[in-house]
Design a protein around this motif. Structure first.
Motif, PDB file in Angstrom:
ATOM      1  N   UNK A 162       0.843  -1.196   0.000  1.00  0.00           N
ATOM      2  CA  UNK A 162       0.000   0.000   0.000  1.00  0.00           C
ATOM      3  C   UNK A 162       0.881   1.251   0.000  1.00  0.00           C
ATOM      4  N   UNK A 163       0.425   2.281  -0.667  1.00  0.00           N
ATOM      5  CA  UNK A 163       1.110   3.570  -0.658  1.00  0.00           C
ATOM      6  C   UNK A 163       0.260   4.579   0.112  1.00  0.00           C
ATOM      7  N   UNK A 164       0.920   5.615   0.663  1.00  0.00           N
ATOM      8  CA  UNK A 164       0.177   6.662   1.363  1.00  0.00           C
ATOM      9  C   UNK A 164       0.990   7.949   1.379  1.00  0.00           C
ATOM     10  N   UNK A 165       0.299   9.058   1.600  1.00  0.00           N
ATOM     11  CA  UNK A 165       0.969  10.335   1.800  1.00  0.00           C
ATOM     12  C   UNK A 165       1.180  10.510   3.300  1.00  0.00           C
ATOM     13  N   UNK A 214       1.785  12.631  -3.249  1.00  0.00           N
ATOM     14  CA  UNK A 214       0.440  12.363  -3.735  1.00  0.00           C
ATOM     15  C   UNK A 214       0.431  11.837  -5.162  1.00  0.00           C
ATOM     16  N   UNK A 215       1.204  12.485  -6.040  1.00  0.00           N
ATOM     17  CA  UNK A 215       1.245  12.065  -7.443  1.00  0.00           C
ATOM     18  C   UNK A 215       1.783  10.650  -7.580  1.00  0.00           C
ATOM     19  N   UNK A 216       2.856  10.330  -6.827  1.00  0.00           N
ATOM     20  CA  UNK A 216       3.466   8.997  -6.905  1.00  0.00           C
ATOM     21  C   UNK A 216       2.534   7.926  -6.357  1.00  0.00           C
ATOM     22  N   UNK A 217       1.761   8.261  -5.327  1.00  0.00           N
ATOM     23  CA  UNK A 217       0.817   7.314  -4.732  1.00  0.00           C
ATOM     24  C   UNK A 217      -0.227   6.880  -5.760  1.00  0.00           C
ATOM     25  N   UNK A 218      -0.787   7.840  -6.467  1.00  0.00           N
ATOM     26  CA  UNK A 218      -1.798   7.526  -7.478  1.00  0.00           C
ATOM     27  C   UNK A 218      -1.189   6.795  -8.666  1.00  0.00           C
ATOM     28  N   UNK A 219      -0.014   7.240  -9.095  1.00  0.00           N
ATOM     29  CA  UNK A 219       0.612   6.623 -10.256  1.00  0.00           C
ATOM     30  C   UNK A 219       0.989   5.169  -9.971  1.00  0.00           C
ATOM     31  N   UNK A 220       1.513   4.904  -8.767  1.00  0.00           N
ATOM     32  CA  UNK A 220       1.919   3.547  -8.408  1.00  0.00           C
ATOM     33  C   UNK A 220       0.727   2.599  -8.377  1.00  0.00           C
ATOM     34  N   UNK A 221      -0.436   3.086  -7.956  1.00  0.00           N
ATOM     35  CA  UNK A 221      -1.648   2.259  -7.947  1.00  0.00           C
ATOM     36  C   UNK A 221      -2.142   2.023  -9.369  1.00  0.00           C
ATOM     37  N   UNK A 222      -2.086   3.060 -10.180  1.00  0.00           N
ATOM     38  CA  UNK A 222      -2.553   2.936 -11.569  1.00  0.00           C
ATOM     39  C   UNK A 222      -1.706   1.951 -12.365  1.00  0.00           C
ATOM     40  N   UNK A 223      -0.406   1.918 -12.108  1.00  0.00           N
ATOM     41  CA  UNK A 223       0.485   1.016 -12.847  1.00  0.00           C
ATOM     42  C   UNK A 223       0.558  -0.373 -12.220  1.00  0.00           C
TER      43      UNK A 223
END
Length: 281
Positions: free
Chosen positions: A30-33, A64-73
């Motif tokens: 999981x990723x988080x800010x 924030x940007x990396x969290x969303x990008x990592x989930x999308x990929x």
């Protein structure tokens, strides 16, 4: 007889190894800010996955940007830290076809500009007039945060020509807030609810007549495509995960008082078994 016994033991070892492998569960990522709210929620989810469901769970703080990008990929399995519809709305818009939105896990959040109660203005459109008293600064957090994008827009919309938005982190923002309050000085910071600072100091949101910060927000759970097929138990748990602002605030206060975030999470789930039970598959 000895040879047959040896063969039987070897076969048993292979069978047991196979059973063990079959029972082994994949690691959930999981990723988080690193906002105090998301440190609280992500650690609670990690604690449930590990202490109640038998998974290994790795959590990674990112922008924030990396969290969303990592989930999308698909580099991580998901996040429970999506502030919508305003704060992270632009991130969701970019990747909405590449992720699965499981809906709110907490409702009743808010973002905006925050000042101590003793500050005598009540609206964002008054900041520029008193720029000198605010040291010509709005104290912000990390530059990738959605609230920073909204505040950049607010500076422009409200013609705050004499004000500079200062980048930093959640920790530096609260440190500046603490120091200014101790000296009874004026200060304006980027703020969001839930946050432990509202329990510690008398603070207020400035009115936002232009609606730059939107209305009431919620925090959503977002997962990668394919998680439902790959880890149905994890998917169901993340889909069920839902708690209240007062639950999150309790964990945040423990963290702020110096408790390790994972230990705070374990304490909370042990003290709230009925709520946790509703989340489990």
């Amino acid at each position: 007889m000895r040879k047959l016994t040896l063969i039987a033991l070897v076969l048993s070892a292979f069978i047991l190894a196979g059973v063990s492998t079959a029972m082994a569960k994949d690691t959930v990522e999981l990723a988080y800010v690193e906002w105090s709210s998301e440190v609280a929620s992500t650690n609670v989810v990690q604690a449930v996955l590990q202490e109640k469901m038998g998974y290994e769970c790795e959590i990674t703080p990112v922008s924030g940007a990396a969290m969303w990008q990592a989930t999308a990929t698909g580099d991580v399995d998901g996040l429970v830290a999506a502030w919508l519809p305003t704060t992270h709305g632009h991130y969701l818009e970019k990747v909405k076809d590449e992720v699965v939105d499981l809906g709110p896990n907490l409702e009743g959040t808010r973002i905006g500009l925050v000042v101590p109660e003793y500050v005598s203005i009540d609206s964002i459109d008054q900041i520029n007039e008193y720029a000198e008293k605010f040291d010509e600064q709005i104290i912000g957090i990390d530059p990738g945060a959605g609230i920073m994008s909204a505040t950049e827009e607010a500076v422009e919309e409200y013609n705050m020509d004499n004000i500079e938005l200062m980048e930093g982190s959640g920790a530096t923002m609260t440190a500046v807030l603490k120091n200014r309050i101790e000296d009874k000085e004026w200060v304006v910071v980027t703020g969001w609810t839930p946050h432990w600072k509202f329990a510690k100091w008398d603070l207020k949101y400035l009115n936002d007549p232009k609606g730059v910060y939107g209305g009431e927000e919620f925090i959503s759970t977002i997962v990668r495509q394919g998680l439902k097929e790959d880890m149905p138990e994890v998917y169901e748990f993340l889909d069920n995960f839902y708690w209240a602002p007062e639950d999150m605030a309790e964990v945040m206060v423990w963290n702020q008082d110096g408790m390790d975030p994972y230990e705070s999470a374990k304490k909370w789930i042990s003290e709230n078994p009925e709520k946790v039970e509703k989340w489990l598959p």
